[in-house]
Design a protein around this motif. Structure first.
Motif, PDB file in Angstrom:
ATOM      1  N   PRO A   3      66.863 -81.857  -2.297  1.00  4.80           N
ATOM      2  CA  PRO A   3      67.751 -80.719  -2.209  1.00  4.80           C
ATOM      3  C   PRO A   3      68.116 -79.846  -2.803  1.00  4.80           C
ATOM      4  N   ILE A   4      68.493 -80.194  -4.163  1.00  2.00           N
ATOM      5  CA  ILE A   4      68.010 -78.377  -4.938  1.00  2.00           C
ATOM      6  C   ILE A   4      66.912 -77.724  -4.646  1.00  2.00           C
ATOM      7  N   GLY A   5      65.926 -78.248  -4.421  1.00  5.24           N
ATOM      8  CA  GLY A   5      64.434 -77.431  -4.350  1.00  5.24           C
ATOM      9  C   GLY A   5      64.720 -76.856  -2.739  1.00  5.24           C
ATOM     10  N   LEU A   6      65.397 -77.826  -1.858  1.00 12.62           N
ATOM     11  CA  LEU A   6      66.018 -76.980  -0.409  1.00 12.62           C
ATOM     12  C   LEU A   6      67.149 -75.370  -0.800  1.00 12.62           C
ATOM     13  N   LEU A   7      67.822 -75.832  -1.040  1.00 13.31           N
ATOM     14  CA  LEU A   7      68.393 -75.173  -1.154  1.00 13.31           C
ATOM     15  C   LEU A   7      68.127 -73.435  -2.205  1.00 13.31           C
ATOM     16  N   MET A   8      67.312 -74.198  -3.065  1.00 16.41           N
ATOM     17  CA  MET A   8      66.623 -72.738  -4.153  1.00 16.41           C
ATOM     18  C   MET A   8      66.043 -72.083  -3.374  1.00 16.41           C
ATOM     19  N   SER A   9      64.802 -72.203  -1.714  1.00 13.93           N
ATOM     20  CA  SER A   9      63.539 -72.207  -1.567  1.00 13.93           C
ATOM     21  C   SER A   9      64.712 -70.856  -0.193  1.00 13.93           C
ATOM     22  N   TYR A  10      65.795 -71.858   0.658  1.00  9.65           N
ATOM     23  CA  TYR A  10      66.520 -70.960   1.490  1.00  9.65           C
ATOM     24  C   TYR A  10      67.222 -70.025   0.358  1.00  9.65           C
ATOM     25  N   VAL A  11      68.095 -69.673  -0.214  1.00  9.65           N
ATOM     26  CA  VAL A  11      68.580 -68.689  -1.115  1.00  9.65           C
ATOM     27  C   VAL A  11      67.236 -67.898  -1.756  1.00  9.65           C
ATOM     28  N   ALA A  12      66.051 -67.936  -2.037  1.00  8.75           N
ATOM     29  CA  ALA A  12      64.924 -67.822  -2.132  1.00  8.75           C
ATOM     30  C   ALA A  12      64.272 -66.383  -0.961  1.00  8.75           C
ATOM     31  N   PHE A  13      63.898 -67.034   0.084  1.00  5.65           N
ATOM     32  CA  PHE A  13      64.276 -66.654   1.550  1.00  5.65           C
ATOM     33  C   PHE A  13      64.948 -65.135   2.239  1.00  5.65           C
ATOM     34  N   VAL A  14      66.194 -65.979   1.503  1.00 12.08           N
ATOM     35  CA  VAL A  14      67.402 -64.898   2.017  1.00 12.08           C
ATOM     36  C   VAL A  14      66.780 -63.525   1.300  1.00 12.08           C
ATOM     37  N   ALA A  15      66.759 -63.786  -0.112  1.00 12.76           N
ATOM     38  CA  ALA A  15      66.755 -62.499  -1.098  1.00 12.76           C
ATOM     39  C   ALA A  15      65.483 -61.723  -1.057  1.00 12.76           C
ATOM     40  N   GLU A  16      64.488 -61.460  -0.233  1.00 12.33           N
ATOM     41  CA  GLU A  16      63.288 -61.066  -0.187  1.00 12.33           C
ATOM     42  C   GLU A  16      64.031 -60.107   1.049  1.00 12.33           C
ATOM     43  N   ASP A  17      65.326 -61.247   1.849  1.00 13.45           N
ATOM     44  CA  ASP A  17      64.798 -59.736   2.782  1.00 13.45           C
ATOM     45  C   ASP A  17      66.521 -58.482   3.060  1.00 13.45           C
ATOM     46  N   SER A  18      65.864 -56.861   2.327  1.00 14.31           N
ATOM     47  CA  SER A  18      66.095 -56.442   1.678  1.00 14.31           C
ATOM     48  C   SER A  18      67.525 -55.936   2.574  1.00 14.31           C
ATOM     49  N   LYS A  19      67.372 -55.918   3.922  1.00 17.05           N
ATOM     50  CA  LYS A  19      69.352 -55.579   4.543  1.00 17.05           C
ATOM     51  C   LYS A  19      69.683 -56.939   5.053  1.00 17.05           C
ATOM     52  N   GLY A  20      70.403 -56.768   4.858  1.00 15.90           N
ATOM     53  CA  GLY A  20      71.689 -58.148   5.357  1.00 15.90           C
ATOM     54  C   GLY A  20      71.086 -59.186   4.079  1.00 15.90           C
ATOM     55  N   ARG A  21      70.849 -58.895   3.778  1.00 16.07           N
ATOM     56  CA  ARG A  21      70.916 -60.127   2.779  1.00 16.07           C
ATOM     57  C   ARG A  21      71.783 -61.097   1.608  1.00 16.07           C
ATOM     58  N   TRP A  22      73.271 -60.923   2.230  1.00 13.44           N
ATOM     59  CA  TRP A  22      74.527 -61.001   1.785  1.00 13.44           C
ATOM     60  C   TRP A  22      75.201 -61.513   2.916  1.00 13.44           C
ATOM     61  N   ARG A  23      74.834 -61.097   4.987  1.00 12.45           N
ATOM     62  CA  ARG A  23      75.094 -61.586   5.697  1.00 12.45           C
ATOM     63  C   ARG A  23      74.442 -62.612   6.515  1.00 12.45           C
ATOM     64  N   HIS A  24      73.152 -63.560   5.686  1.00 14.75           N
ATOM     65  CA  HIS A  24      72.536 -64.100   6.176  1.00 14.75           C
ATOM     66  C   HIS A  24      72.472 -64.945   5.259  1.00 14.75           C
ATOM     67  N   LEU A  25      72.935 -64.818   3.566  1.00 15.48           N
ATOM     68  CA  LEU A  25      73.468 -65.959   2.910  1.00 15.48           C
ATOM     69  C   LEU A  25      74.532 -66.586   3.897  1.00 15.48           C
ATOM     70  N   VAL A  26      75.476 -66.297   3.853  1.00  9.38           N
ATOM     71  CA  VAL A  26      75.910 -67.051   4.110  1.00  9.38           C
ATOM     72  C   VAL A  26      76.515 -67.060   6.098  1.00  9.38           C
ATOM     73  N   SER A  27      75.962 -67.791   6.781  1.00  7.46           N
ATOM     74  CA  SER A  27      75.606 -67.075   7.906  1.00  7.46           C
ATOM     75  C   SER A  27      75.938 -68.901   8.710  1.00  7.46           C
ATOM     76  N   PRO A  28      75.731 -69.272   9.844  1.00  8.99           N
ATOM     77  CA  PRO A  28      75.498 -71.143  10.504  1.00  8.99           C
ATOM     78  C   PRO A  28      74.304 -71.760  10.108  1.00  8.99           C
ATOM     79  N   PHE A  29      73.280 -70.826   9.935  1.00  7.96           N
ATOM     80  CA  PHE A  29      72.632 -71.548   9.187  1.00  7.96           C
ATOM     81  C   PHE A  29      72.267 -72.017   7.895  1.00  7.96           C
ATOM     82  N   ALA A  30      72.750 -71.627   7.204  1.00  8.81           N
ATOM     83  CA  ALA A  30      73.347 -71.684   5.554  1.00  8.81           C
ATOM     84  C   ALA A  30      73.673 -72.562   5.809  1.00  8.81           C
ATOM     85  N   ALA A  31      75.018 -73.186   6.656  1.00  9.14           N
ATOM     86  CA  ALA A  31      75.161 -74.334   6.571  1.00  9.14           C
ATOM     87  C   ALA A  31      74.987 -75.183   7.196  1.00  9.14           C
TER      88      ALA A  31
END
Length: 96
Positions: A3-31
């Motif tokens: 589970p920790i690896g899954l969360l870390m992978s998602y955060v790393a995936f979102v961190a690669e997006d230069s625009k809308g980084r925080w918007r995608h970090l807190v989204s329905p998909f993130a939930a």
């Protein structure tokens, strides 16, 4: 760790997006990712609780002549079997 690896992978995936980084970090998909991680964590914790440890070792008889359990006789290793002096006549060539 899964589970920790899954969360870390998602955060790393979102961190690669230069625009809308925080918007995608807190989204329905993130939930959904957090919910799956939480369910996986709870399921794995419950599964680990059902696995009992009785002190069993994988040593099913020692080669040093010591008993596996106190009430057993020492386990002596079987002598190795001898190879036949002549090769088998099965039509195969076994040159080494």
């Amino acid at each position: 760790m899964t589970p920790i690896g899954l969360l870390m992978s998602y955060v790393a995936f979102v961190a690669e997006d230069s625009k809308g980084r925080w918007r995608h970090l807190v989204s329905p998909f993130a939930a959904v990712v957090v919910a799956i991680s939480a369910l996986t964590w709870l399921g794995m914790t419950a599964l680990a609780g059902t696995i009992g440890s009785d002190g069993h070792s994988h040593d099913h008889g020692s080669t040093t002549g010591t008993p596996a359990k106190p009430d057993q006789a020492p386990v002596e290793p079987a002598p190795p079997t001898k190879a036949p002096a002549e090769p088998a006549q099965d039509g195969h060539s076994h040159s080494h």
